[in-house]
Design an enzyme around this catalytic site. Structure first.
Site, PDB file in Angstrom:
ATOM      1  N   HIS A   1      -9.716   1.965  -7.676  1.00 23.18           N
ATOM      2  CA  HIS A   1      -8.566   1.058  -7.625  1.00 23.18           C
ATOM      3  C   HIS A   1      -8.224   0.573  -9.042  1.00 23.18           C
ATOM      4  CE1 HIS A   1      -5.788  -1.774  -5.810  1.00 23.18           C
ATOM      5  NE2 HIS A   1      -6.227  -2.664  -6.689  1.00 23.18           N
TER       6      HIS A   1
ATOM      7  N   ARG B   1      -2.929   5.574   2.175  1.00 27.10           N
ATOM      8  CA  ARG B   1      -2.929   5.117   3.568  1.00 27.10           C
ATOM      9  C   ARG B   1      -4.142   4.241   3.826  1.00 27.10           C
ATOM     10  NH1 ARG B   1       2.057   6.379   5.810  1.00 27.10           N
ATOM     11  NH2 ARG B   1       2.653   8.435   5.075  1.00 27.10           N
TER      12      ARG B   1
ATOM     13  N   ARG C   1      -1.725   4.658  13.172  1.00 26.32           N
ATOM     14  CA  ARG C   1      -2.813   4.722  12.188  1.00 26.32           C
ATOM     15  C   ARG C   1      -4.139   5.158  12.820  1.00 26.32           C
ATOM     16  NH1 ARG C   1      -6.274   0.718   9.446  1.00 26.32           N
ATOM     17  NH2 ARG C   1      -5.570  -0.867  10.905  1.00 26.32           N
TER      18      ARG C   1
ATOM     19  N   GLU D   1     -13.815  -2.148   6.097  1.00 22.10           N
ATOM     20  CA  GLU D   1     -12.638  -2.156   6.979  1.00 22.10           C
ATOM     21  C   GLU D   1     -11.464  -2.954   6.421  1.00 22.10           C
ATOM     22  OE1 GLU D   1     -14.151  -3.103  10.847  1.00 22.10           O
ATOM     23  OE2 GLU D   1     -15.664  -1.533  10.594  1.00 22.10           O
TER      24      GLU D   1
HETATM   25  C1  GRF Z   1      -4.991   5.804  -9.428  1.00 22.40           C
HETATM   26  O1  GRF Z   1      -4.537   4.991 -10.464  1.00 22.40           O
HETATM   27  C2  GRF Z   1      -5.864   5.053  -8.475  1.00 22.40           C
HETATM   28  O2  GRF Z   1      -6.497   3.969  -9.039  1.00 22.40           O
HETATM   29  C3  GRF Z   1      -4.905   4.572  -7.433  1.00 22.40           C
HETATM   30  O3  GRF Z   1      -3.953   5.584  -7.319  1.00 22.40           O
HETATM   31  C4  GRF Z   1      -3.852   6.295  -8.543  1.00 22.40           C
HETATM   32  C5  GRF Z   1      -3.976   7.758  -8.229  1.00 22.40           C
HETATM   33  O4  GRF Z   1      -3.671   8.554  -9.327  1.00 22.40           O
HETATM   34  N1  GRF Z   1      -5.599   4.263  -6.209  1.00 22.40           N
HETATM   35  P1  GRF Z   1      -3.941  10.133  -9.291  1.00 22.40           P
HETATM   36  O5  GRF Z   1      -3.204  10.683  -8.071  1.00 22.40           O
HETATM   37  O6  GRF Z   1      -5.404  10.368  -9.245  1.00 22.40           O
HETATM   38  O7  GRF Z   1      -3.314  10.642 -10.565  1.00 22.40           O
END
Ligand code: GRF
Length: 227
Positions: free
Chosen positions: A133, A115, A89, A166
């Site tokens: 998120h 990642r 990583r 982090e």
């Molecule tokens: C989204 O729902 C985001 O919240 C999550 O991963 C998904 C990505 O979707 N972290 P996309 O690739 O933008 O369609």
């Protein structure tokens, strides 16, 4: 919302305004962003379609060469890069940071990047990395946020856009929008509702960042009046 901060004996809004500088402060009116992706890239598409004049998407970088998001970048005429991840990583993050810097990024958007970046990335772009998120953090961090919300039986989940620190799915929260969970929802239907909200909220927040309207003071987000 503007927050006021006590600086010595001077509690005036004016003193606060001058004490806060956006991490996106720039003489230029346009901020160069690189978007990190792993999958479909519907959030990337929303950023592209927004055509915010303050937001220049100078590159899209993925850990997966087959990510449909890379094709979206090519169609839009944006530079696309693949950074294979591997098992180290720290090394992978270093390679990625170098690619992102070579693209000329001033800031980074994680839009479905699956990642975990090492501290090197945070150090290279302090308070200049944001993530979207699919839950109301701190509830349901991690890769299965939508399924976890359903399994927990909550009736409201949502969208969080936050600065990246982090810790995974952690860092000062910029915006949150709730999404109701209906009795018939499954992972697909709920994620679709959440994404509809993401596609509005993420481009708005990125525009706020580019315009220098948001900053971090003592680990918390503050909103800055227009200069
Ligand atoms: C989204 O729902 C985001 O919240 C999550 O991963 C998904 C990505 O979707 N972290 P996309 O690739 O933008 O369609």
């Amino acid at each position: 919302m503007v927050l006021f901060r006590v600086t010595g004996n001077d509690t005036s809004p004016e003193s606060y305004r001058h004490s806060v500088q956006s991490p996106f402060h720039s003489r230029s009116r346009v901020i160069r962003f690189v978007v990190l992706v792993s999958g479909s890239g519907s959030n990337l598409q929303a950023l592209i379609d927004r055509r915010d004049p303050s937001v220049d998407i100078v590159g899209v970088v993925s850990d997966r060469v087959e990510a449909p998001a890379l094709e979206r970048a090519r169609v839009a005429g944006i530079a696309d890069r693949w950074v294979p991840w591997g098992s180290d990583r720290l090394e992978a993050t270093r390679r990625l940071v170098s690619v992102v810097q070579d693209l000329g990024a001033q800031a980074v958007v994680l839009a479905g990047f699956m990642r975990v970046l090492s501290a090197d990335a945070i150090a290279a772009f302090p308070w200049r990395i944001v993530n979207v998120h699919p839950s109301l953090l701190p509830a349901f961090p991690g890769a299965n946020a939508v399924a976890d919300a359903l399994a927990a039986g909550v009736v409201v989940t949502g969208v969080t856009v936050h600065f990246v620190d982090e810790i995974v799915d952690h860092g000062p929260i910029i915006r949150q929008v709730p999404v109701a969970i209906d009795p018939g929802d499954d992972v697909a239907s709920l994620h679709a509702k959440i994404q509809k909200v993401e596609h509005v909220v993420l481009p708005e927040v990125v525009g706020d960042l580019a315009a220098g309207r948001v900053s971090v003071v003592e680990g918390r987000v503050v909103w800055i009046e227009s200069r």
